[in-house]
Every structure is written in C-alpha cells, then in structure tokens.
Scaffold this motif. Structure first.
Motif, PDB file in Angstrom:
ATOM      1  N   MET A   1       0.819  -1.221   0.000  1.00  0.00           N
ATOM      2  CA  MET A   1       0.000   0.000   0.000  1.00  0.00           C
ATOM      3  C   MET A   1       0.855   1.275   0.000  1.00  0.00           C
ATOM      4  N   ARG A   2       2.111   1.176   0.512  1.00  0.00           N
ATOM      5  CA  ARG A   2       2.991   2.360   0.525  1.00  0.00           C
ATOM      6  C   ARG A   2       3.281   2.867  -0.881  1.00  0.00           C
ATOM      7  N   ASP A   3       3.241   1.948  -1.870  1.00  0.00           N
ATOM      8  CA  ASP A   3       3.490   2.360  -3.252  1.00  0.00           C
ATOM      9  C   ASP A   3       2.267   3.054  -3.852  1.00  0.00           C
ATOM     10  N   ILE A   4       1.121   2.858  -3.232  1.00  0.00           N
ATOM     11  CA  ILE A   4      -0.125   3.376  -3.801  1.00  0.00           C
ATOM     12  C   ILE A   4      -0.533   4.688  -3.123  1.00  0.00           C
ATOM     13  N   LEU A   5      -0.510   4.667  -1.791  1.00  0.00           N
ATOM     14  CA  LEU A   5      -0.895   5.865  -1.037  1.00  0.00           C
ATOM     15  C   LEU A   5       0.336   6.494  -0.409  1.00  0.00           C
ATOM     16  N   ASP A   6       0.335   7.809  -0.291  1.00  0.00           N
ATOM     17  CA  ASP A   6       1.449   8.510   0.341  1.00  0.00           C
ATOM     18  C   ASP A   6       1.278   8.423   1.866  1.00  0.00           C
ATOM     19  N   LEU A   7       1.756   7.295   2.417  1.00  0.00           N
ATOM     20  CA  LEU A   7       1.584   7.050   3.854  1.00  0.00           C
ATOM     21  C   LEU A   7       2.638   7.781   4.687  1.00  0.00           C
ATOM     22  N   ASP A   8       3.644   8.374   4.012  1.00  0.00           N
ATOM     23  CA  ASP A   8       4.595   9.217   4.752  1.00  0.00           C
ATOM     24  C   ASP A   8       3.899  10.519   5.160  1.00  0.00           C
ATOM     25  N   ARG A   9       3.155  11.050   4.231  1.00  0.00           N
ATOM     26  CA  ARG A   9       2.455  12.307   4.499  1.00  0.00           C
ATOM     27  C   ARG A   9       1.162  12.073   5.291  1.00  0.00           C
ATOM     28  N   TYR A  10       0.507  10.962   5.001  1.00  0.00           N
ATOM     29  CA  TYR A  10      -0.789  10.642   5.633  1.00  0.00           C
ATOM     30  C   TYR A  10      -0.696   9.249   6.259  1.00  0.00           C
ATOM     31  N   PRO A  11      -0.353   9.154   7.553  1.00  0.00           N
ATOM     32  CA  PRO A  11      -0.039   7.842   8.157  1.00  0.00           C
ATOM     33  C   PRO A  11      -1.284   7.007   8.494  1.00  0.00           C
ATOM     34  N   LEU A  12      -2.074   6.702   7.472  1.00  0.00           N
ATOM     35  CA  LEU A  12      -3.305   5.930   7.687  1.00  0.00           C
ATOM     36  C   LEU A  12      -3.019   4.550   8.243  1.00  0.00           C
ATOM     37  N   ASP A  13      -1.773   4.078   8.017  1.00  0.00           N
ATOM     38  CA  ASP A  13      -1.410   2.725   8.444  1.00  0.00           C
ATOM     39  C   ASP A  13      -0.978   2.678   9.908  1.00  0.00           C
ATOM     40  N   GLN A  14      -1.035   3.817  10.600  1.00  0.00           N
ATOM     41  CA  GLN A  14      -0.642   3.817  12.028  1.00  0.00           C
ATOM     42  C   GLN A  14      -1.765   4.334  12.916  1.00  0.00           C
ATOM     43  N   PRO A  15      -2.913   3.639  12.887  1.00  0.00           N
ATOM     44  CA  PRO A  15      -4.053   4.140  13.663  1.00  0.00           C
ATOM     45  C   PRO A  15      -3.704   4.289  15.140  1.00  0.00           C
ATOM     46  N   TRP A 110      -8.742  -2.168  -4.294  1.00  0.00           N
ATOM     47  CA  TRP A 110      -7.859  -2.510  -3.191  1.00  0.00           C
ATOM     48  C   TRP A 110      -7.901  -1.393  -2.142  1.00  0.00           C
ATOM     49  N   VAL A 111      -7.811  -0.153  -2.589  1.00  0.00           N
ATOM     50  CA  VAL A 111      -7.899   0.979  -1.659  1.00  0.00           C
ATOM     51  C   VAL A 111      -9.280   0.997  -0.993  1.00  0.00           C
ATOM     52  N   TYR A 112     -10.342   0.795  -1.804  1.00  0.00           N
ATOM     53  CA  TYR A 112     -11.708   0.848  -1.264  1.00  0.00           C
ATOM     54  C   TYR A 112     -11.880  -0.102  -0.080  1.00  0.00           C
ATOM     55  N   GLU A 113     -11.268  -1.282  -0.178  1.00  0.00           N
ATOM     56  CA  GLU A 113     -11.480  -2.304   0.846  1.00  0.00           C
ATOM     57  C   GLU A 113     -10.380  -2.348   1.901  1.00  0.00           C
ATOM     58  N   TRP A 114      -9.380  -1.503   1.785  1.00  0.00           N
ATOM     59  CA  TRP A 114      -8.246  -1.564   2.716  1.00  0.00           C
ATOM     60  C   TRP A 114      -8.702  -1.108   4.105  1.00  0.00           C
ATOM     61  N   TRP A 119     -10.958   2.513   8.556  1.00  0.00           N
ATOM     62  CA  TRP A 119     -10.859   2.953   9.969  1.00  0.00           C
ATOM     63  C   TRP A 119     -10.609   4.457  10.039  1.00  0.00           C
ATOM     64  N   PHE A 120      -9.710   4.924   9.172  1.00  0.00           N
ATOM     65  CA  PHE A 120      -9.405   6.350   9.161  1.00  0.00           C
ATOM     66  C   PHE A 120     -10.658   7.169   8.815  1.00  0.00           C
ATOM     67  N   LEU A 130     -17.537   1.725  10.041  1.00  0.00           N
ATOM     68  CA  LEU A 130     -18.070   1.896   8.680  1.00  0.00           C
ATOM     69  C   LEU A 130     -17.867   0.592   7.918  1.00  0.00           C
ATOM     70  N   TYR A 131     -18.740   0.362   6.949  1.00  0.00           N
ATOM     71  CA  TYR A 131     -18.663  -0.837   6.125  1.00  0.00           C
ATOM     72  C   TYR A 131     -18.696  -0.452   4.650  1.00  0.00           C
ATOM     73  N   PRO A 132     -17.959  -1.196   3.821  1.00  0.00           N
ATOM     74  CA  PRO A 132     -18.171  -1.050   2.379  1.00  0.00           C
ATOM     75  C   PRO A 132     -19.591  -1.506   2.063  1.00  0.00           C
ATOM     76  N   MET A 133     -20.134  -1.088   0.925  1.00  0.00           N
ATOM     77  CA  MET A 133     -21.460  -1.560   0.526  1.00  0.00           C
ATOM     78  C   MET A 133     -21.379  -3.019   0.088  1.00  0.00           C
ATOM     79  N   ARG A 134     -22.544  -3.692   0.145  1.00  0.00           N
ATOM     80  CA  ARG A 134     -22.615  -5.036  -0.443  1.00  0.00           C
ATOM     81  C   ARG A 134     -22.896  -4.929  -1.944  1.00  0.00           C
ATOM     82  N   ASP A 135     -23.525  -3.827  -2.344  1.00  0.00           N
ATOM     83  CA  ASP A 135     -23.953  -3.655  -3.733  1.00  0.00           C
ATOM     84  C   ASP A 135     -22.777  -3.827  -4.706  1.00  0.00           C
ATOM     85  N   ALA A 136     -22.894  -4.834  -5.581  1.00  0.00           N
ATOM     86  CA  ALA A 136     -21.785  -5.172  -6.473  1.00  0.00           C
ATOM     87  C   ALA A 136     -21.476  -4.040  -7.450  1.00  0.00           C
ATOM     88  N   LEU A 137     -22.464  -3.183  -7.716  1.00  0.00           N
ATOM     89  CA  LEU A 137     -22.274  -2.098  -8.681  1.00  0.00           C
ATOM     90  C   LEU A 137     -21.912  -0.787  -7.992  1.00  0.00           C
TER      91      LEU A 137
END
Ligand SMILES: O=C(O)CCC(=O)C(=O)O
Ligand SMILES: [Fe+2]
Length: 262
Positions: A1-15, A110-114, A119-120, A130-137
């Motif tokens: 995920m570090r390659d996808i999101l800028d977790l240095d600037r936004y530390p979403l991975d350190q709740p 991948w981001v949607y379900e991470w 949590w953030f 919070l939950y992702p939707m079940r709706d496949a569309l």
C-alpha cells in the motif's frame, strides 16, 4: 500500500499514533468548517497511472452512459411535495460509469477495501464503524466526464461520499457544492428551489487535482460537476461506505444509475 498511497504524508497505516490522530483532528476541523476535507496527493502519481491503465480500457468498452433528466433527489416523487414544486425541477446529466464488478482486481478496489483506510474514514467522520457496501455495482464507481458532459445537482444516497480524482480536465469539471442546505429534520424545499434557480449565494466551487482524496457530506450537501471542456476528460473514483453492513441499492436505483442490475 505504501506504493499506492502517500503514507509518509498521511499515516493511515498507524491508527492511534499521535500523527494519525493529528490528521484525524485536522479532517474533523475541516469538516466542521467547510463540510468537507481534502487530502492532496494521497494517491501517488504512479498509482494514478496504474489505476487509469486498469480502468480506461473498461471505460472505453463497457461503461454505462448515464444520460438522463432527473431531479435533485434522483427520485420521481417526494412524499409531501406537489409534483410541480420547483424543488423537483428537472436537470440533465451525461457521463460514463464503470462499476466495481467491472474492475474487481484493481488498485482502486484494493484501496476501497483496505481496512486502515476505512478505519481512518470512520474516525474522521466520527462514526464508531463503517462498512463497504454489499452492492456489487454501487460500492465503488469510476466516472468519466468528456467534453460537454457533467453531473447535475443531486443529493447522494450515503451520508458522506469519498472521491479520488484520477484525471483533471484542462477546463471545467469543477466540483460545485452548497454546504448545510438541508438537515435530517429540515428538507428546506424552498432553499432547494432557490439553489436550482441559481440564486443561492452560498454555493462554492472546488477544482480538484489528480490524487486528491475529497470527502464531503453528500447526503445533505447538494453538489454537481460543471461541464468539462476540451479533449482531456475528468476521471474520478467514487467510494460509498455506510455505518451498517450489507447496504444495497434497489433494483430501480441500479437501473437508473447503471442501466443494469447486478
Ligand atoms: O465527480 C464528482 O466529483 C462527484 C461525483 C458524485 O457526486 C457522485 O458520484 O455522486
Ligand atoms: Fe454525488
């Protein structure tokens, strides 16, 4: 995920860390003041390229062309409102939508379900969970607005809406919104009618940059996307989460937004 999101600037991975809490506090303050918050550059440039490479072939071949007249409620009638009330004035929308089931294996899903991302968002939105939707569309969409296309005034189905801009047009495509127009207790139909007449002085406009996460109170903040001008289209991912699990659109809503059920 570090390659996808800028977790240095936004530390979403350190709740729970002080840096994470400071970010949550900043987002809450922005929400209280503006009804929205933005994380500029959350999606890294290489991830934007990858997401576009995954989505655009699908967009060009399998997307649904969303072209219709609708009112701000995306609903033919509103209980208690006469059919000729100006709050039900029809507006026109044209854009192109790719649904989650068409890009199941993608950076965006991948981001949607991470989980740390969810949590953030829950913390920033002051929700216990919070939950992702079940709706496949409907759970995650990518929308493209081409030359002359836009999305007209509407309220969203979910309390808040999360978007990630992937491509910005040269001209047009501004996100236009009116914070605090209605509440759960006060539908403010006259205020809605004034907005639709173009006479609301509190309308604001935001030009997003690619990679920006934008979160706003879409259910009670009417919003639209101004028509795009020029060759380069506007491409944006739209994520929906709910405070309860298993949320799905009705079949009617699926047909209206996506031209099919799923
Ligand atoms: O394209 C945008 O910025 C907003 C999209 C939106 O409002 C929606 O999908 O409901
Ligand atoms: Fe919306």
């Amino acid at each position: 995920m570090r390659d996808i999101l800028d977790l240095d600037r936004y530390p979403l991975d350190q709740p729970g860390s002080p840096e994470w809490q400071a970010l949550v506090d900043r987002c809450r303050a922005d929400l209280a003041r503006d009804g929205m918050f933005n994380l500029d550059g959350l999606l890294r440039p290489a991830a934007i390229e990858k997401a576009l490479a995954e989505v655009m072939p699908v967009m060009q071949t399998l997307s649904f062309t969303h072209r219709r007249l609708h009112n701000i409620y995306f609903s033919k009638t509103v209980p208690g409102l006469p059919e000729d009330h100006p709050a039900l004035r029809q507006v026109a929308t044209v854009n192109h939508t790719v649904c989650a089931d068409q890009i199941a294996q993608s950076v965006l899903l991948w981001v949607y379900e991470w989980a740390p991302f969810i949590w953030f968002l829950a913390a920033a939105m002051d929700q216990p969970v919070l939950y992702p939707m079940r709706d496949a569309l409907a759970r995650a969409n990518v929308m493209e607005y081409r030359d002359g296309e836009g999305l007209n005034w509407h309220f969203d189905r979910s309390v808040f809406t999360t978007t990630l801009l992937l491509q910005a047009p040269a001209v047009g495509g501004e996100f236009i919104y009116r914070t605090g127009l209605r509440t759960a207790d006060d539908p403010n139909y006259d205020g809605v009618a004034r907005l639709l007449r173009g006479q609301d002085p509190d309308v604001q406009s935001l030009t997003l940059a690619p990679g920006t996460l934008n979160v706003f109170f879409g259910r009670d903040t009417p919003h639209r996307v101004a028509p795009v001008q020029g060759e380069r289209s506007r491409v944006i991912a739209v994520f929906s989460y709910f405070p309860r699990p298993g949320v799905e659109f009705s079949r009617e809503e699926q047909i209206g937004f996506y031209g099919r059920t799923g």
